[in-house]
Enzyme design. Structure first.
Site, mmCIF file in Angstrom:
data_model
loop_
_atom_site.group_PDB
_atom_site.id
_atom_site.type_symbol
_atom_site.label_atom_id
_atom_site.label_comp_id
_atom_site.label_asym_id
_atom_site.label_seq_id
_atom_site.Cartn_x
_atom_site.Cartn_y
_atom_site.Cartn_z
ATOM 1 N N GLY A 1 14.276 -17.198 4.350
ATOM 2 C CA GLY A 1 15.121 -18.394 4.439
ATOM 3 C C GLY A 1 15.046 -19.223 3.181
ATOM 4 O O GLY A 1 15.631 -20.305 3.093
ATOM 5 N N ALA B 1 1.371 -6.823 4.389
ATOM 6 C CA ALA B 1 0.640 -5.826 5.181
ATOM 7 C C ALA B 1 0.792 -6.195 6.641
ATOM 8 O O ALA B 1 1.140 -7.334 6.971
ATOM 9 C CB ALA B 1 -0.849 -5.807 4.813
ATOM 10 N N LEU C 1 1.172 -8.197 -1.467
ATOM 11 C CA LEU C 1 0.459 -9.038 -0.497
ATOM 12 C C LEU C 1 0.881 -8.732 0.938
ATOM 13 O O LEU C 1 0.248 -9.203 1.877
ATOM 14 C CB LEU C 1 0.735 -10.523 -0.783
ATOM 15 C CG LEU C 1 0.469 -11.004 -2.214
ATOM 16 C CD1 LEU C 1 0.797 -12.486 -2.339
ATOM 17 C CD2 LEU C 1 -0.976 -10.741 -2.600
ATOM 18 N N TYR D 1 -7.619 -1.059 10.616
ATOM 19 C CA TYR D 1 -7.034 -1.933 9.587
ATOM 20 C C TYR D 1 -7.800 -1.780 8.264
ATOM 21 O O TYR D 1 -7.201 -1.624 7.194
ATOM 22 C CB TYR D 1 -7.060 -3.387 10.075
ATOM 23 C CG TYR D 1 -6.797 -4.409 8.982
ATOM 24 C CD1 TYR D 1 -5.528 -4.567 8.436
ATOM 25 C CD2 TYR D 1 -7.837 -5.209 8.495
ATOM 26 C CE1 TYR D 1 -5.304 -5.494 7.428
ATOM 27 C CE2 TYR D 1 -7.610 -6.134 7.494
ATOM 28 C CZ TYR D 1 -6.350 -6.271 6.961
ATOM 29 O OH TYR D 1 -6.122 -7.184 5.959
ATOM 30 N N ASP E 1 10.046 -8.606 2.211
ATOM 31 C CA ASP E 1 9.376 -8.732 3.507
ATOM 32 C C ASP E 1 10.336 -8.159 4.542
ATOM 33 O O ASP E 1 11.542 -8.094 4.306
ATOM 34 C CB ASP E 1 9.097 -10.218 3.815
ATOM 35 C CG ASP E 1 7.946 -10.408 4.794
ATOM 36 O OD1 ASP E 1 6.907 -10.960 4.383
ATOM 37 O OD2 ASP E 1 8.091 -10.011 5.981
HETATM 38 P P1 NAD Z 1 0.683 -12.513 6.881
HETATM 39 O O1 NAD Z 1 0.635 -11.695 8.139
HETATM 40 O O2 NAD Z 1 0.889 -13.978 6.992
HETATM 41 O O3 NAD Z 1 1.801 -11.916 5.918
HETATM 42 C C1 NAD Z 1 2.053 -10.540 5.779
HETATM 43 C C2 NAD Z 1 3.542 -10.335 5.622
HETATM 44 O O4 NAD Z 1 3.804 -8.919 5.502
HETATM 45 C C3 NAD Z 1 4.358 -10.832 6.813
HETATM 46 O O5 NAD Z 1 5.323 -11.778 6.399
HETATM 47 C C4 NAD Z 1 5.011 -9.569 7.384
HETATM 48 O O6 NAD Z 1 6.336 -9.775 7.869
HETATM 49 C C5 NAD Z 1 5.009 -8.646 6.172
HETATM 50 N N1 NAD Z 1 5.056 -7.244 6.576
HETATM 51 C C6 NAD Z 1 4.255 -6.618 7.470
HETATM 52 N N2 NAD Z 1 4.620 -5.338 7.594
HETATM 53 C C7 NAD Z 1 5.674 -5.140 6.762
HETATM 54 C C8 NAD Z 1 6.485 -4.027 6.432
HETATM 55 N N3 NAD Z 1 6.307 -2.838 7.007
HETATM 56 N N4 NAD Z 1 7.481 -4.189 5.528
HETATM 57 C C9 NAD Z 1 7.714 -5.409 4.963
HETATM 58 N N5 NAD Z 1 6.973 -6.504 5.242
HETATM 59 C C10 NAD Z 1 5.958 -6.368 6.114
HETATM 60 O O7 NAD Z 1 -0.672 -12.168 6.100
HETATM 61 P P2 NAD Z 1 -1.467 -13.015 4.994
HETATM 62 O O8 NAD Z 1 -2.553 -13.770 5.653
HETATM 63 O O9 NAD Z 1 -0.476 -13.733 4.133
HETATM 64 O O10 NAD Z 1 -2.149 -11.814 4.198
HETATM 65 C C11 NAD Z 1 -1.631 -11.335 2.968
HETATM 66 C C12 NAD Z 1 -2.409 -10.096 2.544
HETATM 67 O O11 NAD Z 1 -3.796 -10.393 2.484
HETATM 68 C C13 NAD Z 1 -2.273 -8.909 3.480
HETATM 69 O O12 NAD Z 1 -2.221 -7.735 2.685
HETATM 70 C C14 NAD Z 1 -3.546 -8.912 4.271
HETATM 71 O O13 NAD Z 1 -3.887 -7.624 4.733
HETATM 72 C C15 NAD Z 1 -4.506 -9.421 3.221
HETATM 73 N N6 NAD Z 1 -5.686 -10.072 3.792
HETATM 74 C C16 NAD Z 1 -5.531 -11.210 4.513
HETATM 75 C C17 NAD Z 1 -6.642 -11.824 5.060
HETATM 76 C C18 NAD Z 1 -6.510 -13.085 5.864
HETATM 77 O O14 NAD Z 1 -7.517 -13.498 6.445
HETATM 78 N N7 NAD Z 1 -5.362 -13.741 5.912
HETATM 79 C C19 NAD Z 1 -7.924 -11.284 4.864
HETATM 80 C C20 NAD Z 1 -8.052 -10.123 4.096
HETATM 81 C C21 NAD Z 1 -6.915 -9.531 3.557
#
Ligand code: NAD
Length: 327
Positions: free
Chosen positions: A36, A70, A68, A136, A31
Site C-alpha cells: 500500500g 520469509a 528479509l 524453521y 512481498d
Molecule cells: P514478517 O513476518 O513481519 O515479514 C516477513 C514478510 O515476508 C511478510 O510481509 C510476508 O508476507 C513475506 N513473505 C512470506 N512468505 C513469502 C513468500 N513466499 N513470497 C513473498 N513474500 C513472503 O517478519 P520480520 O519479523 O520482518 O522478519 C524479517 C526476516 O527476519 C525474516 O527473514 C525472518 O525469518 C528473519 N528473522 C526474524 C526474527 C524476528 O524475531 N522477527 C528473528 C530471526 C530472524
C-alpha cells in the site's frame, strides 16, 4: 543505489524501506502482500519468492538485495509453504540475483541455526556449531548454505546476518501480537500451545489461570526463568545498513541483535506494573529458553551501536497500549 527489499510488507522490511528511502536510495519492494506504499523512489512487485517470473521482474535494474522476506512458522501445517518460501524461494532469488549482476546480497538468517534455544556454550558466537533443531531453523540454515554457495562461485558479495528475536516496541504489551501475545500473556499462550497440538502444556498453563487476564512467567522444569535477546526493529535497521554499505562486511557472517539479553522475571515485573495484570509463574517441561548471543563481531568489525534497550522499548510499549485502550 537501487535496492530490492524482500518482505517489504513485514515488520523489518517496511522499516528498512522507510530508512533507505529517507537516505535517498531507490527501493523496490517484493512481498506476497501489497504494502500500500506510494512514495517517490519506490515501486514493488507483489508475488511469491518461488515464482521465478515475479522474481525476475523484481530483480530488474537492482544493485543490491536485502532478502528479509520469509515465512516464520512453528506450526506443522505450515511446513510445505515455509519450505517453498524460505528454501525454494531463496534459491530462486539467489539465482536471479546472480543472473542480474547484483553486487551485494544480504541474507536475513536467524539465531535458530545454532539454535540459541539449545546452545552448546554461552555466549553464542558466530563459531557455534550449526545444529538447527526446528524446521524453521533448518530453512534458514539451508538458505545460508545456498548463500555460501553463491559467495564461493563469486556471484556477488554476500553478507549473512543471524538475526536476534526482533520486535517493534509497540508489540511488546499487545496481547494480540504474534510474538508477544503468547510470550508474555497467559491466555494467548494457552491458545498458541493448543494450536501447536501441545495439549498437555495448554492444560498446565490453563490450571494456573487466575480467572482474569494475567502475564505468564515461563520457567523450565528445573525452575529457571527464561532469558533471551529482544531487539528493537530500529536497531536491526542500523545493522542492515552496515551490512549493505560497509566494504568489510562482504563475505561475513554476523550475529545481529541487542547487546544485553533480557531476564524475564525483571521484565514481567515491569510489564505487570504497566498493565496491572498479575504475573503467574509456570514451570514447563524441557530445558526452556536461556541464552545470550554475542554481537561483538558486528560491533567491533562494522561499528554496530544498538540504542534501543528493553527499558526504552517498554516506555513506547506502554504508550502504544494506552493509545489502544483509548480507542
Ligand atoms: P514478517 O513476518 O513481519 O515479514 C516477513 C514478510 O515476508 C511478510 O510481509 C510476508 O508476507 C513475506 N513473505 C512470506 N512468505 C513469502 C513468500 N513466499 N513470497 C513473498 N513474500 C513472503 O517478519 P520480520 O519479523 O520482518 O522478519 C524479517 C526476516 O527476519 C525474516 O527473514 C525472518 O525469518 C528473519 N528473522 C526474524 C526474527 C524476528 O524475531 N522477527 C528473528 C530471526 C530472524
Amino acid at each position: 543505489m537501487k535496492v530490492l527489499i524482500t518482505g517489504a510488507a513485514g515488520r523489518i522490511g517496511s522499516c528498512a524501506t522507510d530508512r533507505l528511502l529517507a537516505r535517498g536510495d531507490t527501493v523496490r519492494g517484493m512481498d506476497r502482500r501489497a504494502t500500500g506504499r506510494s512514495a517517490a523512489g519506490y515501486d514493488e512487485v507483489v508475488g511469491s519468492f518461488d515464482d521465478a517470473g515475479a522474481v525476475a521482474r523484481a530483480m530488474e535494474g537492482v544493485e543490491a538485495v536485502l532478502h528479509l522476506g520469509a515465512f516464520m512458522s512453528w506450526a506443522a501445517k505450515d511446513r510445505p509453504a515455509m519450505f517453498a518460501a524460505n528454501v525454494e524461494g531463496t534459491r530462486v532469488l539467489l539465482d536471479a540475483a546472480a543472473q542480474a549482476g547484483v553486487k551485494r546480497f544480504v541474507f536475513a538468517s536467524s539465531g535458530e541455526v545454532y539454535p540459541e534455544n539449545a546452545p552448546q556454550f554461552l555466549p553464542v558466537t558466530e563459531d557455534h556449531p550449526l545444529l538447527a533443531n526446528s524446521p524453521y531453523g533448518l530453512t534458514k540454515l539451508l538458505g545460508e548454505e545456498m548463500v555460501r554457495f553463491h559467495q564461493r562461485a563469486g556471484s556477488f558479495e554476500a553478507v549473512i546476518l543471524r538475526f536476534s528475536h526482533t520486535q517493534n516496541a509497540e508489540e511488546l504489551l499487545d496481547e494480540d501480537s504474534f510474538f508477544s501475545g503468547p510470550r508474555f500473556f497467559l491466555r494467548p499462550r494457552v491458545a498458541q500451545q493448543r494450536g501447536f497440538g501441545n495439549e498437555a502444556v495448554a492444560r498446565l498453563l490453563e490450571a494456573a489461570d487466575p480467572g482474569a487476564p494475567a502475564h505468564i512467567l515461563a520457567r523450565n522444569e528445573a525452575g529457571r526463568a527464561f532469558r533471551m535477546h529482544i531487539t528493537d526493529t530500529r536497531d536491526m535497521i542500523q545493522g542492515l545498513e552496515l551490512a549493505l554499505d560497509r566494504p568489510e562486511a562482504a563475505g561475513g557472517v554476523f550475529n545481529l541483535g541487542a547487546t544485553e539479553p533480557v531476564d524475564f522475571p525483571a521484565l514481567l515485573e515491569k510489564m505487570s506494573a504497566i498493565t496491572g495484570y498479575p504475573v503467574v509463574t509456570v514451570d514447563l517441561p524441557g530445558a526452556g529458553v536461556y541464552y545470550e548471543t554475542s554481537n561483538a563481531k558486528m560491533r567491533t568489525e562494522l561499528g554496530f551501536r544498538p540504542e534501543w534497550t528493553i527499558g526504552r522499548m517498554l516506555v513506547e510499549a506502554a504508550e502504544a497500549r494506552a493509545a489502544r485502550m483509548r480507542k
